[in-house]
Design an enzyme around this catalytic site. Structure first.
Site, PDB file in Angstrom:
ATOM      1  N   ASN A   8     -30.893 -12.680 -20.740  1.00  0.00           N
ATOM      2  CA  ASN A   8     -31.470 -13.667 -19.830  1.00  0.00           C
ATOM      3  C   ASN A   8     -30.412 -14.017 -18.793  1.00  0.00           C
ATOM      4  O   ASN A   8     -29.483 -14.754 -19.081  1.00  0.00           O
ATOM      5  CB  ASN A   8     -31.901 -14.921 -20.607  1.00  0.00           C
ATOM      6  CG  ASN A   8     -32.423 -16.006 -19.684  1.00  0.00           C
ATOM      7  OD1 ASN A   8     -32.654 -15.755 -18.494  1.00  0.00           O
ATOM      8  ND2 ASN A   8     -32.618 -17.204 -20.212  1.00  0.00           N
ATOM      9  N   LYS A  10     -30.767 -15.743 -16.122  1.00  0.00           N
ATOM     10  CA  LYS A  10     -30.958 -17.054 -15.470  1.00  0.00           C
ATOM     11  C   LYS A  10     -30.810 -16.869 -13.944  1.00  0.00           C
ATOM     12  O   LYS A  10     -31.241 -15.839 -13.425  1.00  0.00           O
ATOM     13  CB  LYS A  10     -29.991 -18.077 -16.055  1.00  0.00           C
ATOM     14  CG  LYS A  10     -30.065 -18.076 -17.595  1.00  0.00           C
ATOM     15  CD  LYS A  10     -29.303 -19.163 -18.266  1.00  0.00           C
ATOM     16  CE  LYS A  10     -29.460 -19.019 -19.773  1.00  0.00           C
ATOM     17  NZ  LYS A  10     -28.881 -20.120 -20.530  1.00  0.00           N
ATOM     18  N   HIS A  94     -38.387 -21.515 -21.787  1.00  0.00           N
ATOM     19  CA  HIS A  94     -36.944 -21.654 -21.993  1.00  0.00           C
ATOM     20  C   HIS A  94     -36.555 -23.129 -21.882  1.00  0.00           C
ATOM     21  O   HIS A  94     -37.155 -23.881 -21.111  1.00  0.00           O
ATOM     22  CB  HIS A  94     -36.175 -20.831 -20.947  1.00  0.00           C
ATOM     23  CG  HIS A  94     -34.726 -20.740 -21.263  1.00  0.00           C
ATOM     24  ND1 HIS A  94     -33.838 -21.730 -20.912  1.00  0.00           N
ATOM     25  CD2 HIS A  94     -34.014 -19.814 -21.950  1.00  0.00           C
ATOM     26  CE1 HIS A  94     -32.637 -21.406 -21.362  1.00  0.00           C
ATOM     27  NE2 HIS A  94     -32.712 -20.241 -21.991  1.00  0.00           N
ATOM     28  N   GLU A  96     -34.259 -24.587 -20.425  1.00  0.00           N
ATOM     29  CA  GLU A  96     -33.921 -25.055 -19.082  1.00  0.00           C
ATOM     30  C   GLU A  96     -35.175 -25.375 -18.273  1.00  0.00           C
ATOM     31  O   GLU A  96     -35.167 -26.251 -17.409  1.00  0.00           O
ATOM     32  CB  GLU A  96     -33.026 -24.017 -18.379  1.00  0.00           C
ATOM     33  CG  GLU A  96     -31.612 -24.067 -18.955  1.00  0.00           C
ATOM     34  CD  GLU A  96     -30.912 -22.732 -19.035  1.00  0.00           C
ATOM     35  OE1 GLU A  96     -31.288 -21.791 -18.318  1.00  0.00           O
ATOM     36  OE2 GLU A  96     -29.960 -22.627 -19.843  1.00  0.00           O
ATOM     37  N   GLU A 166     -33.871 -21.076 -29.977  1.00  0.00           N
ATOM     38  CA  GLU A 166     -32.692 -21.408 -29.175  1.00  0.00           C
ATOM     39  C   GLU A 166     -32.441 -22.912 -29.257  1.00  0.00           C
ATOM     40  O   GLU A 166     -32.993 -23.678 -28.444  1.00  0.00           O
ATOM     41  CB  GLU A 166     -32.920 -21.025 -27.704  1.00  0.00           C
ATOM     42  CG  GLU A 166     -33.070 -19.556 -27.461  1.00  0.00           C
ATOM     43  CD  GLU A 166     -32.621 -19.155 -26.061  1.00  0.00           C
ATOM     44  OE1 GLU A 166     -31.813 -18.222 -25.957  1.00  0.00           O
ATOM     45  OE2 GLU A 166     -33.052 -19.774 -25.072  1.00  0.00           O
ATOM     46  N   GLY A 172     -25.149 -22.163 -23.903  1.00  0.00           N
ATOM     47  CA  GLY A 172     -24.084 -22.282 -22.908  1.00  0.00           C
ATOM     48  C   GLY A 172     -22.946 -23.207 -23.306  1.00  0.00           C
ATOM     49  O   GLY A 172     -22.144 -23.596 -22.471  1.00  0.00           O
ATOM     50  N   SER A 212     -25.194 -19.217 -27.288  1.00  0.00           N
ATOM     51  CA  SER A 212     -23.784 -18.841 -27.456  1.00  0.00           C
ATOM     52  C   SER A 212     -23.602 -17.592 -28.326  1.00  0.00           C
ATOM     53  O   SER A 212     -22.660 -17.515 -29.122  1.00  0.00           O
ATOM     54  CB  SER A 212     -22.973 -20.024 -28.011  1.00  0.00           C
ATOM     55  OG  SER A 212     -23.003 -21.102 -27.094  1.00  0.00           O
TER      56      SER A 212
HETATM   57  P1  13P Z   1     -25.967 -18.533 -23.676  1.00  0.00           P
HETATM   58  O1  13P Z   1     -25.958 -17.205 -24.399  1.00  0.00           O
HETATM   59  O2  13P Z   1     -25.204 -18.515 -22.406  1.00  0.00           O
HETATM   60  O3  13P Z   1     -25.605 -19.652 -24.599  1.00  0.00           O
HETATM   61  O4  13P Z   1     -27.494 -18.801 -23.242  1.00  0.00           O
HETATM   62  C1  13P Z   1     -28.493 -18.667 -24.180  1.00  0.00           C
HETATM   63  C2  13P Z   1     -29.804 -18.677 -23.499  1.00  0.00           C
HETATM   64  O5  13P Z   1     -30.221 -19.674 -22.940  1.00  0.00           O
HETATM   65  C3  13P Z   1     -30.582 -17.434 -23.491  1.00  0.00           C
HETATM   66  O6  13P Z   1     -31.881 -17.668 -23.059  1.00  0.00           O
END
Ligand code: 13P
Length: 255
Positions: A8, A10, A94, A96, A166, A172, A212
């Site tokens: 992903n 983003k 997601h 976010e 997640e 992150g 992560s």
């Molecule tokens: P990270 O791997 O950067 O923690 O992000 C996870 C994520 O949101 C994947 O959709």
């Protein structure tokens, strides 16, 4: 169960950067045997991904979609527009989007239904926030998020559904979930699917862990009985490290 490892990106990577990534990742493709590998670039980089992955087994996912086929929805994108570029999967719900853009459980449910109806494989994201975990609400949150989606599904849809657990606090932050917490959540997702659609149909579902994920921890998640893939953010942005991650995942299930 076959692993599904998805990148992903983003809001990262222009079309030019996407083309360079695809070229680099393809060099290692022979090492990904038995793993479904998926990259999810921003919408504007989908054509570059489609061109860069032509003839490759690496698949393309989008990061979001609208549930209507077309209409007055400024800034949104329809499934037909994604299919035009060879997109086969789509990330839905997601954290976010849920937390920064206010996406609701109802909207997530409509999107999953519409994705399946158009032949796209949804990667349905769910998970609790840090506060919800501290308040002991993890199970209730997963139950709520999943029940909205399950309402609009039929048993046969599960074989084309991927659920990405997640936990919001792990995204992150470098603070990945423990393997026990990840397994508990994934096992709960299977249990809820089995309660609703029957044990046989639930077996078609795949559950990913996300949050992560790194080359040094992916193996421990992939070895878990209820997890068969990962949704990767930061560690998917460089072709070399994403390739290493896929290889580490594959190794973990080979022995
Ligand atoms: P990270 O791997 O950067 O923690 O992000 C996870 C994520 O949101 C994947 O959709």
């Amino acid at each position: 169960m076959r692993l599904i490892i998805a990148a992903n990106w983003k809001m990262h990577k222009t079309a030019a950067a996407t083309a360079a990534f695809c070229q680099a990742l393809r060099r290692d493709e022979a090492l990904f045997d038995g793993v479904d590998v998926l990259i999810c670039p921003p919408f504007t980089s989908l054509p570059a991904a489609a061109a860069g992955l032509q003839g490759s087994a690496i698949k393309i996912g989008a990061q979001d979609m609208h549930w209507e086929k077309q209409g007055a929805f400024t800034g949104e994108i329809a499934t037909s527009m994604l299919l035009e570029y060879g997109v086969s999967s789509v990330i839905i719900g997601h954290s976010e989007r849920r937390h920064l853009m206010g996406e609701t459980d109802q909207q997530v449910s409509l999107k999953v239904r519409a994705a399946l109806a158009s032949g796209l494989q949804p990667l349905l994201c769910l998970g609790e926030t840090e506060t919800e975990r501290e308040q002991g609400k993890t199970v209730a949150v997963i139950e709520r998020q999943l029940s909205y989606v399950f309402e609009s599904l039929a048993a046969e849809d599960l074989s084309n559904l991927v659920v990405a657990y997640e936990p919001v606090w792990a995204i992150g932050t470098g603070k990945a979930a423990s393997v026990d917490d990840a397994e508990d959540a994934a096992a709960l997702i299977y249990r809820l699917a089995a309660d609703r659609f029957g044990a046989e149909s639930a077996k078609g579902l795949r559950v990913q862990y996300g949050g992560s994920v790194r080359v040094d921890n992916i193996g421990s998640y992939m070895a878990l009985p209820s997890i068969s893939g990962a949704l990767v953010g930061g560690a998917s942005l460089e072709a070399v490290s994403f390739s290493a991650l896929i290889q580490a995942a594959r190794k973990a299930i080979l022995h």
